[in-house]
Write an enzyme that holds these catalytic residues in place. Sequence first.
Site, PDB file in Angstrom:
ATOM      1  N   ASN A  87      45.468  92.474  52.151  1.00 36.50           N
ATOM      2  CA  ASN A  87      44.026  92.283  52.105  1.00 36.50           C
ATOM      3  C   ASN A  87      43.446  92.454  53.501  1.00 36.50           C
ATOM      4  OD1 ASN A  87      43.795  91.626  49.310  1.00 36.50           O
ATOM      5  ND2 ASN A  87      44.595  89.591  49.753  1.00 36.50           N
ATOM      6  N   HIS A 100      49.405  90.511  56.796  1.00 33.21           N
ATOM      7  CA  HIS A 100      50.506  90.114  55.911  1.00 33.21           C
ATOM      8  C   HIS A 100      50.469  90.965  54.653  1.00 33.21           C
ATOM      9  CE1 HIS A 100      47.035  87.591  54.883  1.00 33.21           C
ATOM     10  NE2 HIS A 100      47.469  87.602  53.627  1.00 33.21           N
TER      11      HIS A 100
END
Length: 113
Positions: A87, A100
């Site tokens: 994201n 991440h």
Amino acid sequence: MNQCIFCGIAAGDIPAEITHEDEHFVAFRDIAPKAPVHLVIIPRRHVSSLASVGELSDAERAGMTLFLADVADRAGLGDAGYRVVTNHGPNSRQSVFHLHWHVLGGALLSDSM
Ligand code: DGP
């Protein structure tokens, strides 16, 4: 980056269920899993999202996808399959501003991303 939760996990200052780590990356179980297996993979170096991937070294960038695939295999997801998501920014609902990758598997996942 003392305020960053994921920097704290990478440093061993914040507890997490780490499944695999190497010189550049750490994989650990998501605290709020969205699938039977939900791993989070981070670079040890703090960069805020994929949009800042240019701040990583060539070695880190080259190793990232290999590490992801290796972690998924080690988790037993290789044959049945898995989803990888990252994201960036408000529209994605990114909530932790340290790059991440989510690795999701262990069941047939939703057909909506
Ligand atoms: P994102 O929305 O893409 O920024 O996802 C952040 C993820 O990080 C979210 O699925 C929950 C997870 N998370 C947040 N804080 C912690 C924590 O302290 N420990 C662990 N293991 N996961 C966390």
